[in-house]
Motif scaffolding. Sequence first.
Motif, mmCIF file in Angstrom:
data_model
loop_
_atom_site.group_PDB
_atom_site.id
_atom_site.type_symbol
_atom_site.label_atom_id
_atom_site.label_comp_id
_atom_site.label_asym_id
_atom_site.label_seq_id
_atom_site.Cartn_x
_atom_site.Cartn_y
_atom_site.Cartn_z
ATOM 1 N N ALA A 433 53.826 22.132 -16.215
ATOM 2 C CA ALA A 433 55.357 21.620 -15.255
ATOM 3 C C ALA A 433 56.680 22.289 -16.995
ATOM 4 O O ALA A 433 57.745 22.202 -16.530
ATOM 5 N N LEU A 434 56.234 21.204 -17.674
ATOM 6 C CA LEU A 434 57.322 21.042 -18.324
ATOM 7 C C LEU A 434 57.134 22.944 -19.381
ATOM 8 O O LEU A 434 58.877 23.227 -19.245
ATOM 9 N N PHE A 435 55.625 23.391 -19.196
ATOM 10 C CA PHE A 435 56.233 24.713 -19.485
ATOM 11 C C PHE A 435 57.306 25.714 -18.431
ATOM 12 O O PHE A 435 57.915 26.714 -18.906
ATOM 13 N N ASN A 436 56.924 25.564 -16.953
ATOM 14 C CA ASN A 436 57.994 26.343 -16.197
ATOM 15 C C ASN A 436 59.299 26.042 -16.104
ATOM 16 O O ASN A 436 60.139 26.513 -16.620
ATOM 17 N N LEU A 437 59.905 24.289 -16.460
ATOM 18 C CA LEU A 437 60.915 24.368 -17.125
ATOM 19 C C LEU A 437 61.472 25.142 -18.393
ATOM 20 O O LEU A 437 62.424 25.478 -18.330
ATOM 21 N N VAL A 438 60.359 25.250 -19.202
ATOM 22 C CA VAL A 438 61.623 25.702 -20.388
ATOM 23 C C VAL A 438 61.605 27.726 -20.655
ATOM 24 O O VAL A 438 62.528 28.287 -20.292
ATOM 25 N N TYR A 439 60.506 27.775 -19.944
ATOM 26 C CA TYR A 439 60.072 29.385 -18.860
ATOM 27 C C TYR A 439 61.116 29.298 -18.414
ATOM 28 O O TYR A 439 61.958 30.634 -18.805
ATOM 29 N N TRP A 440 61.192 28.890 -16.945
ATOM 30 C CA TRP A 440 62.947 29.682 -16.261
ATOM 31 C C TRP A 440 64.250 29.015 -17.023
ATOM 32 O O TRP A 440 64.615 30.195 -16.525
ATOM 33 N N SER A 441 64.523 28.210 -16.809
ATOM 34 C CA SER A 441 65.116 28.334 -18.201
ATOM 35 C C SER A 441 65.895 28.935 -18.807
ATOM 36 O O SER A 441 66.752 30.011 -19.166
ATOM 37 N N THR A 442 65.238 29.093 -19.712
ATOM 38 C CA THR A 442 64.936 30.331 -21.343
ATOM 39 C C THR A 442 65.290 31.834 -20.218
ATOM 40 O O THR A 442 66.239 32.090 -20.682
ATOM 41 N N TYR A 443 64.407 31.997 -19.323
ATOM 42 C CA TYR A 443 64.618 34.006 -18.810
ATOM 43 C C TYR A 443 65.267 33.454 -18.093
ATOM 44 O O TYR A 443 66.443 34.665 -18.209
ATOM 45 N N LEU A 444 66.173 32.582 -17.197
ATOM 46 C CA LEU A 444 67.257 32.992 -16.568
ATOM 47 C C LEU A 444 68.188 32.776 -17.025
ATOM 48 O O LEU A 444 69.257 33.724 -17.019
#
Length: 451
Positions: A433-444
Motif C-alpha cells: 500500500a505504501l508503494f502504491n501511494l508513492v508510485y501514483w503520487s510520483t508519476y501523476l
Amino acid sequence: MGSGHYFWAIFYFASLCSASLANNAKINFREKEKKVLDQILGAGKYDARIRPSGINGTDGPAVVRVNIFVRSISKIDDVTMEYSVQLTFREQWTDERLKFDDIQGRLKYLTLTEANRVWMPDLFFSNEKEGHFHNIIMPNVYIRIFPNGSVLYSIRISLTLACPMNLKLYPLDRQICSLRMASYGWTTNDLVFLWKEGDPVQVVKNLHLPRFTLEKFLTDYCNSKTNTGEYSCLKVDLLFKREFSYYLIQIYIPCCMLVIVSWVSFWLDQGAVPARVSLGVTTLLTMATQTSGINASLPPVSYTKAIDVWTGVCLTFVFGALLEFALVNYASRSDMHKENMKKKRRDLEQASLDAASDLLDTDSNATFAMKPLVRHPGDPMALEKRLQCEVHMQAPKRPNCCKTWLSKFPTRQCSRSKRIDVISRITFPLVFALFNLVYWSTYLFREEEDE
C-alpha cells in the motif's frame, strides 16, 4: 380554333430556338475555356521549369501558402515509433504568367488534373517513412487556376511518419508527433513556405484513435541551414495523450490481483508444503509471463519506464512471498529439531530422577542424608524457581495493542515459523500500500508538471 393552334406552334418553335441558343452558348463558353488554356499554356508561351516571380512581380522569392486537412490517423506504433495519417494537402501561390480574362466573371477558374503542366513547388515531407497517392477511381488531385494568376494545388495522400517518443512515463505519457514539410532544392532566396492565414490545419471532427486522444495541435516554422543554403520548412505538432483506462484494466489490476493471491500462502498451514509451493511458483511464473508480454509490445530502450517500476515491484512482492515460505519451512524444521532435543533431555532427566529415588530407597538404613551441592535440573526446588522466573518474565509491563494481538499466538515456547507468517500477513500489505501511494503520487504529479 385555327388561331389557337398557330399560337402554340409558334410558342413551341420559340422554345426550341432558345434551347438551341443556350446550348450553343454553353458550347461556345467551353470553347472559350479551351482557348484560354491554349493561350496561357500553349507551346512556347509557358515554361513550367521557371519559377514564378515574387510578390507584386518582384525578383524576390516565390511565396507558397500551405494548409492541410487531417482526414484520419490510423495508428500510432510504440515499437517502431511511427504513426500513419491520411490528409488533404493544399498549396496556393501566384504565377502572373497564368493571368487570363474571366469573361465578365463567368469564368471563375480553370481546372487541371496534370500537375506537370504548371510550375510546382518542390515540397517534401522530411520525416516521412512511406507514402502514396490515391488513384481510385481517378487520381485524387486537381489544380485550379484563377483569373488573377493564383494557383491552388490539392491532393489526397497517405503517409507513415517518424515520431520519436519518450516512454519514461509510459503508460501515463503524452507524445508529440510532428509533420514536417520543407523545400528540397529551392533555398529561401527563391522559395518560401508560409502557413495559410486563419485556420491552416483542420482535423476531422469524428477522429477516433484506439489508445490515444488528440488533445491539440500547433503550427510552427522549422527552417534548416545546410552547406548548400537555408531551406524553408513548416511543421505541425500533434499532441497525443495515451488512454490510461486500457492499461489499468489489462496491466495494473491483474498485477495487483497476482500480488494479493500470493499472500494467500501466509494463511495456509505450515505443513501444507505442496499447496504453498504450488501457489508461490504459479503466481511467480504468471507475473513473469505478464512482464514479458508487456515488454514485447515496447521498444528496448535504455531508460526505466513507469511500467517497468510497477511490474518490477510486483514481481519482487510475489518472489518475496515465495521466499517467505522457504524461511517458514526452515524455521519449522529448526523448531521441530529443538523440540526433539528438549524431549530427549526431559527423558534423560526423568530417568536420572527415577534412578535416584531407587537409590534412596535402598539406603534407608543410612544415619544421615547427603545434600547435593549442585541441584539437579529435575529437582523440585529448581523447577519451582524456574516457574517463578517465567511468571515474572511474562508479567505485562505496559498495555500494547500489537503485543496483545501477538499474544493470541504462541510465544517463545512455540514455533517461530508461525510468528513469521503472522508478521508477513501485516507487513506485505502495508508495504505494498505504501508503494502504491508513492508510485501514483510520483508519476501523476510528474505528468502534471510536464504539461
